[in-house]
Structure formats: C-alpha cells, structure tokens
Design a protein around this motif. Sequence first.
Motif, PDB file in Angstrom:
ATOM      1  N   ASP A 285       0.780  -1.119   0.106  1.00 26.00           N
ATOM      2  CA  ASP A 285      -0.009  -0.036   0.026  1.00 26.00           C
ATOM      3  C   ASP A 285       0.895   1.252  -0.084  1.00 26.00           C
ATOM      4  N   LEU A 286       2.127   1.206   0.711  1.00 26.17           N
ATOM      5  CA  LEU A 286       2.803   2.446   0.841  1.00 26.17           C
ATOM      6  C   LEU A 286       3.426   2.514  -0.430  1.00 26.17           C
ATOM      7  N   ARG A 287       4.108   1.610  -1.090  1.00 30.58           N
ATOM      8  CA  ARG A 287       4.670   1.813  -2.471  1.00 30.58           C
ATOM      9  C   ARG A 287       3.808   2.459  -3.545  1.00 30.58           C
ATOM     10  N   LYS A 288       2.471   1.897  -3.414  1.00 35.01           N
ATOM     11  CA  LYS A 288       1.472   2.284  -4.470  1.00 35.01           C
ATOM     12  C   LYS A 288       1.004   3.590  -4.135  1.00 35.01           C
ATOM     13  N   MET A 289       1.102   4.341  -3.020  1.00 36.24           N
ATOM     14  CA  MET A 289       0.786   5.592  -2.641  1.00 36.24           C
ATOM     15  C   MET A 289       1.988   6.506  -3.173  1.00 36.24           C
ATOM     16  N   LYS A 290       3.028   5.929  -2.844  1.00 35.62           N
ATOM     17  CA  LYS A 290       4.117   6.678  -3.459  1.00 35.62           C
ATOM     18  C   LYS A 290       4.416   6.630  -4.720  1.00 35.62           C
ATOM     19  N   LEU A 291       3.914   5.856  -5.705  1.00 36.08           N
ATOM     20  CA  LEU A 291       3.774   5.985  -7.119  1.00 36.08           C
ATOM     21  C   LEU A 291       2.775   6.928  -7.484  1.00 36.08           C
TER      22      LEU A 291
END
Length: 348
Positions: A285-291
């Motif tokens: 979820d964190l990686r998705k939000m960063k992207l």
Amino acid sequence: EGERVGKWMNLMGSDLQLKVISQDLSIEKSQPCEHEDAVYIDFTGRRATDRDDTKGSIFQEANNWLIVIGDKDVTPALELAVRFMEEGETGLVFSKSKFAYGATERVGGIKYTTTLSAHSDICYEVKVKKLIKSQVFSPEFQIEIALSKKIIANDCYQFEWSNGNGKQKAITMYRKAADVMINLLAEEENNAQQQQNDNTKDYQKKANEVAIDCINNISAVYLKSKEYKKAKDAATEVILRDSNNFKALLRAARAALYDPTGTFEESEAALAAAENVCDEDNNKDLRKMKLELENKKKQYKKKRKELFSKMSSGFKVKKEIKEEKAAQEKEISSNEKNMSAGASTVVW
C-alpha cells in the motif's frame, strides 16, 4: 400464549403495521422500551407487496445487533416496531417504503444477492432478545454499543451507498460510536476519585481503539466520496490520537494529494511518517501511494511546462504584434513628414 399474539397493530396507519407472532413466556414481562434504552435484536428483511407477503426474497439478515432507541441505528420501521415489543417476542413488521429505505437502494451481498430497489415496500421478522435500560450502561457496555454502531455503519457503507443516504448514515454512525468512546474516556479522566486498576486500563485502551477505528473509517468514507478536505481532517484527528497510525497517515497523504488546498509537501510528510511505522503487510500500500504521488507530480510538472509554453508563445506573439504596430506607426510618421516637406516646397 399471550393476548398480543396474532393481532395486527397499526403503528403509522396501514403504512406501518406490527403483528406479534410468538412470545417466550418463560421471560418475565419487561419494562416498556424508552428513549435511549438499548435492545438486542435478530431480524430478517424481505421484499413484500403487502402485510401477508412473508415469503419475499431476503435482502438483509442480522443477528444480535445492539441498537439504541432514538439513535436511528436501523430503519424507522424497525425501530418503531421494537419500541412496541417486549423481551422474548417475535413479530412481523410490514412497512411502506417511506418508513424503510425510501429513495435509497440497498444492493445485494454475497449471501443474499437480492438488490432492494428504491421505493420498495418491505417486511421484517424481528425478535427482541434483551432490553437494557439506559441507567445501567457500564463502561464495558458502552464499548459494546460503540462496536455495534461500527458494525451497522460498515453495513451501510457496503450496501446502502446509493443516492448519498447510505454514505451520510455511515458517517453519522461512525461519529456517534467515536463520540461515545471519547466521552467515556473524558469521564474517566475527569473522575479524580476513580481507582485505577488493570480492568479500567483495559477498557480505556479498548475505548481509544474503537474511537480511532471509527474516525479512520470516516476518513475512508470521505475519500470514497471525493470530499478530500473532510477526509484529511478526519485522518488528522486520528493522527492526533495515534501519531503512528499507518492507515490514517496513508489516508492523510492521499487526501492532501487530491485536495485543491493541499500540497505535495503535506503528502510527502505523511508518507515519510507512514514509512517509519510500515510493516511488511502494508508495504504494498505504501509503494502504491508513493507511485501515485510521483505520477501526480509528473502530471503537475507537465501541465506547468505546457502553461509556461503557452504563456511564452503568447508573449512572443504580443511582442511581434507590438513591433509590427511600431513599424507601421513609424512608416506613417515618415510619410507624413515627407508630405509636409513636399507641401512646403510647392508653397515657396
């Protein structure tokens, strides 16, 4: 069986009717149900054409829901019927749509796939299992009430979103549950005579957890409805209570990213804090939000570049027009001087 069984009662004329179909005579006659009393109920909701139509398709079933009279936890039809029933009674409730879901559609789920369309008449079979008078609500029982409101709000969020009514009801229920917990915590803090013990600390911790969960869910509802400022405010309220709450930090980042008054710096700060408390389960979820943030920044830079390009082109065109106009004025002025000089020569 008691004399109440088998008789239809008009609660709101023929538009809302109740018939008690069975009584548990082993239970002593309960006190009348009053405003702010809590009641445990089981119920099944069916589509119905009239009060004798009890075999319609099921659109909802709930077991052991704890509702508070006057809090609008359930439809007006169901709450009003419960107010006229006693512990141990099972009843049939026929309701026109205006006392049920009105213009709101209730979609089907996994177990019951029936979608209840707007303006549908319905029939409930409801059992009143237990009545708790409002004067005896212990801290533990207040937590149970809040948890039940959260469950009911989850149900509204999942099945009654259409037309905006389900959204608003979910927000109201989450807010009421959170406020019950916040008020409980405030009462305990203000009670200087309270003897602190392990049991007290346990329910205070639980009350805080329930409040945080419900406010977090409010943020999720606002995100779904694209009300980003309100979503950010709710997430911030959670963070003030728990600065390491990953869900709230992530929702604050997303809300700030899409809120017209938000900034990239807000999103970046929330994501940095979320990264510090992120575990393996939440890493995706964190990686998705960063992207998502990076893509949004790229879009912003592209639009800004296009805007400056248009502005630059505009300035260039204006400059060319200005220079052309100046050249024309210069030529006109020169012609006028030549004409003037020629005229003087003729006169002489």
